[in-house]
Scaffold this motif. Structure first.
Motif, PDB file in Angstrom:
ATOM      1  N   ALA A   1      48.385  24.933  30.131  1.00 21.61           N
ATOM      2  CA  ALA A   1      47.063  26.085  29.794  1.00 21.61           C
ATOM      3  C   ALA A   1      45.851  25.636  30.940  1.00 21.61           C
ATOM      4  O   ALA A   1      45.299  26.413  31.068  1.00 21.61           O
ATOM      5  CB  ALA A   1      46.767  26.090  28.556  1.00 21.61           C
ATOM      6  N   ALA A   2      46.032  24.655  30.503  1.00 18.09           N
ATOM      7  CA  ALA A   2      44.675  23.875  31.475  1.00 18.09           C
ATOM      8  C   ALA A   2      44.642  24.314  32.572  1.00 18.09           C
ATOM      9  O   ALA A   2      43.556  24.868  33.919  1.00 18.09           O
ATOM     10  CB  ALA A   2      44.443  22.699  31.133  1.00 18.09           C
ATOM     11  N   VAL A   3      45.578  24.334  33.253  1.00 17.42           N
ATOM     12  CA  VAL A   3      45.898  25.004  35.109  1.00 17.42           C
ATOM     13  C   VAL A   3      45.447  26.563  34.922  1.00 17.42           C
ATOM     14  O   VAL A   3      45.664  26.448  35.721  1.00 17.42           O
ATOM     15  CB  VAL A   3      47.282  24.325  35.598  1.00 17.42           C
ATOM     16  CG1 VAL A   3      47.929  24.908  36.769  1.00 17.42           C
ATOM     17  CG2 VAL A   3      47.456  22.752  35.541  1.00 17.42           C
ATOM     18  N   ALA A   4      46.352  27.492  34.418  1.00 19.38           N
ATOM     19  CA  ALA A   4      46.330  28.042  33.801  1.00 19.38           C
ATOM     20  C   ALA A   4      44.699  29.118  34.229  1.00 19.38           C
ATOM     21  O   ALA A   4      44.268  29.883  34.990  1.00 19.38           O
ATOM     22  CB  ALA A   4      46.817  28.885  33.855  1.00 19.38           C
ATOM     23  N   LEU A   5      43.910  28.104  33.387  1.00 17.58           N
ATOM     24  CA  LEU A   5      42.489  28.547  33.077  1.00 17.58           C
ATOM     25  C   LEU A   5      41.517  28.353  33.907  1.00 17.58           C
ATOM     26  O   LEU A   5      40.624  28.907  34.877  1.00 17.58           O
ATOM     27  CB  LEU A   5      41.794  28.365  31.782  1.00 17.58           C
ATOM     28  CG  LEU A   5      42.548  28.591  30.402  1.00 17.58           C
ATOM     29  CD1 LEU A   5      42.331  27.647  28.995  1.00 17.58           C
ATOM     30  CD2 LEU A   5      42.945  30.261  30.166  1.00 17.58           C
ATOM     31  N   ALA A   6      42.329  27.222  34.758  1.00 14.06           N
ATOM     32  CA  ALA A   6      41.451  26.582  35.784  1.00 14.06           C
ATOM     33  C   ALA A   6      41.694  27.378  37.349  1.00 14.06           C
ATOM     34  O   ALA A   6      39.760  28.240  37.917  1.00 14.06           O
ATOM     35  CB  ALA A   6      41.379  25.117  36.546  1.00 14.06           C
ATOM     36  N   LEU A   7      42.579  28.231  36.869  1.00 15.19           N
ATOM     37  CA  LEU A   7      42.939  28.871  38.516  1.00 15.19           C
ATOM     38  C   LEU A   7      42.242  29.901  38.405  1.00 15.19           C
ATOM     39  O   LEU A   7      41.785  30.830  39.291  1.00 15.19           O
ATOM     40  CB  LEU A   7      44.578  29.247  38.610  1.00 15.19           C
ATOM     41  CG  LEU A   7      45.527  28.018  38.973  1.00 15.19           C
ATOM     42  CD1 LEU A   7      46.933  28.749  38.808  1.00 15.19           C
ATOM     43  CD2 LEU A   7      44.808  27.271  40.485  1.00 15.19           C
ATOM     44  N   ALA A   8      41.851  30.428  36.765  1.00 13.63           N
ATOM     45  CA  ALA A   8      41.171  31.805  36.721  1.00 13.63           C
ATOM     46  C   ALA A   8      39.508  31.700  36.872  1.00 13.63           C
ATOM     47  O   ALA A   8      39.478  32.617  38.164  1.00 13.63           O
ATOM     48  CB  ALA A   8      41.510  32.279  35.150  1.00 13.63           C
ATOM     49  N   GLU A   9      39.363  30.591  36.336  1.00  6.91           N
ATOM     50  CA  GLU A   9      37.543  30.107  36.723  1.00  6.91           C
ATOM     51  C   GLU A   9      36.825  29.714  37.656  1.00  6.91           C
ATOM     52  O   GLU A   9      35.950  30.118  38.311  1.00  6.91           O
ATOM     53  CB  GLU A   9      37.614  28.627  35.421  1.00  6.91           C
ATOM     54  CG  GLU A   9      38.106  29.311  33.973  1.00  6.91           C
ATOM     55  CD  GLU A   9      37.735  27.917  33.030  1.00  6.91           C
ATOM     56  OE1 GLU A   9      37.444  27.228  33.902  1.00  6.91           O
ATOM     57  OE2 GLU A   9      37.643  27.672  31.936  1.00  6.91           O
ATOM     58  N   GLU A  10      38.394  29.767  38.876  1.00  7.81           N
ATOM     59  CA  GLU A  10      37.724  29.178  40.279  1.00  7.81           C
ATOM     60  C   GLU A  10      37.999  31.150  41.213  1.00  7.81           C
ATOM     61  O   GLU A  10      37.478  30.692  42.324  1.00  7.81           O
ATOM     62  CB  GLU A  10      38.326  27.795  40.792  1.00  7.81           C
ATOM     63  CG  GLU A  10      40.107  28.833  40.604  1.00  7.81           C
ATOM     64  CD  GLU A  10      40.578  27.348  41.455  1.00  7.81           C
ATOM     65  OE1 GLU A  10      40.730  25.843  41.005  1.00  7.81           O
ATOM     66  OE2 GLU A  10      41.841  27.537  42.061  1.00  7.81           O
ATOM     67  N   GLY A  11      38.574  31.456  40.425  1.00  9.94           N
ATOM     68  CA  GLY A  11      38.921  32.801  41.070  1.00  9.94           C
ATOM     69  C   GLY A  11      39.550  33.041  41.865  1.00  9.94           C
ATOM     70  O   GLY A  11      40.145  33.751  42.673  1.00  9.94           O
ATOM     71  N   THR A  12      40.801  32.175  41.445  1.00 11.04           N
ATOM     72  CA  THR A  12      42.105  32.441  42.576  1.00 11.04           C
ATOM     73  C   THR A  12      43.198  33.240  41.808  1.00 11.04           C
ATOM     74  O   THR A  12      43.974  33.470  41.942  1.00 11.04           O
ATOM     75  CB  THR A  12      42.970  30.624  42.075  1.00 11.04           C
ATOM     76  OG1 THR A  12      41.721  29.437  42.816  1.00 11.04           O
ATOM     77  CG2 THR A  12      44.167  30.019  42.457  1.00 11.04           C
ATOM     78  N   ALA A  13      43.080  33.247  41.078  1.00 10.52           N
ATOM     79  CA  ALA A  13      44.093  34.235  39.988  1.00 10.52           C
ATOM     80  C   ALA A  13      43.230  35.131  38.636  1.00 10.52           C
ATOM     81  O   ALA A  13      42.653  34.983  38.071  1.00 10.52           O
ATOM     82  CB  ALA A  13      44.668  33.108  38.688  1.00 10.52           C
ATOM     83  N   ASP A  14      43.825  36.086  38.261  1.00 13.86           N
ATOM     84  CA  ASP A  14      43.289  36.766  37.484  1.00 13.86           C
ATOM     85  C   ASP A  14      43.620  36.967  35.490  1.00 13.86           C
ATOM     86  O   ASP A  14      45.338  36.327  35.356  1.00 13.86           O
ATOM     87  CB  ASP A  14      44.099  38.324  37.965  1.00 13.86           C
ATOM     88  CG  ASP A  14      43.588  40.078  36.636  1.00 13.86           C
ATOM     89  OD1 ASP A  14      42.678  39.096  35.566  1.00 13.86           O
ATOM     90  OD2 ASP A  14      43.474  40.977  36.800  1.00 13.86           O
ATOM     91  N   ARG A  15      43.095  36.137  35.046  1.00 11.63           N
ATOM     92  CA  ARG A  15      42.395  35.858  34.223  1.00 11.63           C
ATOM     93  C   ARG A  15      43.407  36.556  32.782  1.00 11.63           C
ATOM     94  O   ARG A  15      43.871  36.699  32.065  1.00 11.63           O
ATOM     95  CB  ARG A  15      41.381  35.776  32.928  1.00 11.63           C
ATOM     96  CG  ARG A  15      41.290  35.503  31.960  1.00 11.63           C
ATOM     97  CD  ARG A  15      41.622  33.932  31.731  1.00 11.63           C
ATOM     98  NE  ARG A  15      41.560  33.826  30.279  1.00 11.63           N
ATOM     99  CZ  ARG A  15      43.025  33.387  29.499  1.00 11.63           C
ATOM    100  NH1 ARG A  15      43.937  34.331  30.149  1.00 11.63           N
ATOM    101  NH2 ARG A  15      42.748  33.119  27.798  1.00 11.63           N
ATOM    102  N   ASP A  16      43.498  38.203  33.389  1.00 14.76           N
ATOM    103  CA  ASP A  16      44.061  38.636  32.392  1.00 14.76           C
ATOM    104  C   ASP A  16      45.715  39.354  32.216  1.00 14.76           C
ATOM    105  O   ASP A  16      46.761  39.744  31.926  1.00 14.76           O
ATOM    106  CB  ASP A  16      43.628  40.095  31.988  1.00 14.76           C
ATOM    107  CG  ASP A  16      42.244  40.155  31.910  1.00 14.76           C
ATOM    108  OD1 ASP A  16      41.625  39.547  30.726  1.00 14.76           O
ATOM    109  OD2 ASP A  16      41.573  40.773  32.649  1.00 14.76           O
TER     110      ASP A  16
END
Length: 659
Positions: A483-498
């Motif tokens: 979860a930490a990796v997934a959310l970090a990717l979203a927070e840095e703008g690499t991945a779509d949080r949704d």
């Protein structure tokens, strides 16, 4: 004028990497060895029912499959198997002994006499899981093959004993098990095959017992070998409950070598003294019997697979502790090495090439591909371009991961769109995700879906302390790290949080399911041949090897039964709020279908009308091996993401989701 790059939404890019292509390239060569001057290995055949064949490389450089279908060179000892063959050169040319998957008997075969079928060396037993064999070694002087015997004594999965045994090469044991000589007395519940000293006078092997797994603690056993091949004066030479010895062998001068993690890292030892103390791993988890991370050379040098995270192939000088690595494009070496004189055979891969058989000349340092050469099935411009990343998790702990962003040479997404990402949780959980070309990953990235492989706490390759983070924390640390990796990717703008998903098989299937019942990070998940009910799995629903694994991963069942219930996805099926895909082999004895069936029944019982699909495959066990199975599994997984994320991948059958 260059090619025109088109702008299309993520997930809708047309890709030449279809599911059939990915399935055809699943699996890799393994278990290399020398037979005379030739290098031999096993190789998967996904389109031939998922069997593994034995391949030889002749002196003229040509490759040849030694055994036609349906012969399947694969052992089931401890269910995960291990080294399934051994070869030697006799009076009439090569002689090979191998285990056939169908009946688990040992067979002998002389390729120079193709008119003669392989002949059985061992009998069949109707008791429980029968008789099984692994890690054979030829002993031509005595006319025997020495190996591990796994014998079921009843119908239960834990009604089993294992010993080191000698099987006559004349076939006299094929009908009479009494012709098999047992070399050890069953002192340990689990053993590896023996390695014989150059003078033939000593044997060394590894043993361990429940509840330890081999990466927790093993004992290195040594015995004197009499002229008649009997073991005498068996004694423990090293190891214990908190020291994991992963491999043992003899140097050319008869010195005992072994890989131990007594320092916190798997390093190499010679007669008990460290020869190269580094914060690197010179071995790994012994999931299958007969793994080899080092191979002694005639010169006294030692070929080693070593590294931190990734691995390299090097030549270690035990006198100085220096390691000289082989040059080449490879960044990952499998735990299979063989040596003959100054020649070293290995299996290696990289992010741009699949696993291939490599030969290293220890005198010159030159390495070259000699078997199963990588051949790009599509333009490699479609391969993903991975990033090695370290993220910060709870309490600031480091989390290692490989990030594979969406990549296509002819397509980009609109500038204001962030890509969907799927977190991949590896199996084991005591294992890791290697950084190698995987066309299943490319299947997604080339369509515009990112992949994040997380080597969560508990993974190997980073020392014992990192590995021990999962002790009694399974379902917590692995879930938190993913979860930490997934959310970090979203927070840095690499991945779509949704548009985040999670997927994994076996222990990774557990992490996926546990993530869906305990977090709100993911929009969907793909669960493959999982563990879902800890209490059931830990009390008779799995095989002997892992039957007490949960004692360290979760805690002693007798002391913390509530923890088993609290962490089990089956107990909390009502907490799943997002669509999921469940994939299972009906012949799986490690994570049986009953686990999936109970989870689905609990979901229905609690009136959870979630979009989901359950696909069970006949003839598949733990891990899919047949091409048609893998095609359907991949296409179904992509369809799930398409429906949940609003993607439009061309040419992919729609997965029907029940509600």
């Amino acid at each position: 004028m260059g090619d025109i790059v088109q702008t299309l939404a993520y997930g809708s890019w047309p890709s030449p990497i279809d599911a059939s292509l990915a399935a055809a390239h699943d699996g890799h060569p393994d278990f290399v060895g020398f037979v005379g001057d030739e290098i031999w290995w096993t190789e998967p055949r996904p389109t031939e029912g998922g069997r593994r064949t034995l391949v030889r490389r002749r002196a003229d450089g040509t490759e040849e499959s030694v055994l036609p279908a349906p012969w399947n060179v694969r052992s089931r000892v401890m269910e995960y198997g291990g080294q399934p063959w051994a070869g030697a050169v006799g009076d009439d040319g090569p002689l090979v002994v191998f285990v056939d998957f169908a009946d688990q008997r040992l067979y002998a075969y002389e390729p120079a006499r193709p008119d003669k079928e392989p002949r059985p060396l061992t009998p069949v037993s109707s008791v429980g899981g029968g008789l099984r064999w692994v890690d054979p070694r030829m002993h031509l002087e005595l006319g025997e093959v020495w190996c591990v015997l796994e014998e079921f004594t009843g119908d239960g999965p834990t009604d089993v004993r294992r010993v080191v045994a000698a099987v006559p090469l004349d076939g006299s044991a094929a009908q009479n098990q009494d012709a098999v000589r047992e070399l050890t007395d069953g002192q340990h519940r689990f053993v590896t095959g023996p390695r014989i000293s150059p003078d033939g006078r000593r044997a060394v092997w590894l043993g361990w017992d429940h509840p330890r797994m081999p990466w927790d603690g093993t004992e290195l056993m040594v015995a004197d070998v009499g002229p008649d091949g009997t073991f005498r004066g068996t004694r423990k030479a090293a190891g214990g409950p908190d020291e994991a010895i992963a491999q043992a062998d003899w140097s050319a001068d008869g010195t005992l070598l072994y890989a131990s993690d007594r320092s916190g890292w798997w390093n190499l030892y010679r007669d008990g003294e460290a020869v190269c103390t580094r914060e690197e791993e010179f071995a790994g988890p012994l999931w299958t019997v007969g793994r080899r991370w080092f191979a002694p050379l005639d010169s006294g040098l030692i070929a080693v697979v070593h590294g931190r995270g990734a691995t390299a192939l090097g030549i270690l000088d035990p006198e100085t502790g220096e390691v000289v690595d082989a040059a080449g494009p490879w960044t990952e070496y499998a735990a299979t090495l063989a040596a003959d004189g100054s020649r070293v055979a290995a299996v290696a891969a990289s992010p741009r090439s699949a696993y291939e058989v490599v030969e290293l000349d220890a005198r010159t340092g030159r390495a070259r591909v000699v078997g199963a050469p990588h051949d790009d099935p599509v333009d490699p411009a479609h391969y993903p371009e991975p990033q090695i990343r370290t993220f910060s998790g709870p309490a600031g702990r480091e989390i290692h991961a490989h990030i594979y962003p969406p990549h296509h040479p002819g397509h980009v997404a609109p500038g204001d769109e962030l890509p969907p990402y799927v977190v991949w949780a590896h199996g084991g959980p005591t294992g890791r995700a290697p950084l190698v070309l995987d066309l299943q990953i490319a299947y997604f990235t080339s369509r515009g879906i990112g992949v994040a492989e997380v080597n969560y706490g508990g993974s190997t390759g980073y020392g014992r302390e990192y590995r021990n983070r999962l002790r009694e924390q399974w379902g917590v640390v692995d879930v938190e790290d993913c979860a930490a990796v997934a959310l970090a990717l979203a927070e840095e703008g690499t991945a779509d949080r949704d548009r985040l998903a999670v997927r994994g098989g076996s222990a990774g299937g557990w992490t996926t399911a546990a993530s869906l019942v305990s977090t709100d990070v993911y929009a969907c998940g793909t669960i493959l041949y999982p563990i879902l009910d800890l209490a059931g799995w830990g009390t008779g629903e799995t095989h002997d090897f892992e039957s007490q694994y949960l004692e360290t991963l979760v805690g002693p069942l007798a002391e913390v039964p509530g923890r088993y219930a609290e962490r089990s996805p089956t107990e909390h099926a009502d907490r799943v709020t997002v669509p999921f895909l469940l994939l299972q082999g009906l012949d799986d004895v490690i994570c049986p279908p009953a686990q999936c069936e109970r989870f689905l029944a609990r979901l229905e019982e609690r009136a959870r009308r979630l979009p989901h699909a359950y696909i069970a495959f006949e003839g598949e066990g733990h891990g899919f091996r047949r091409a048609d199975t893998m095609v359907r599994a991949l296409e179904s997984e992509l369809s799930l993401y398409a429906q949940v994320f609003g993607l439009n991948p061309p040419g992919v059958p729609t997965l029907e989701l029940a509600k």
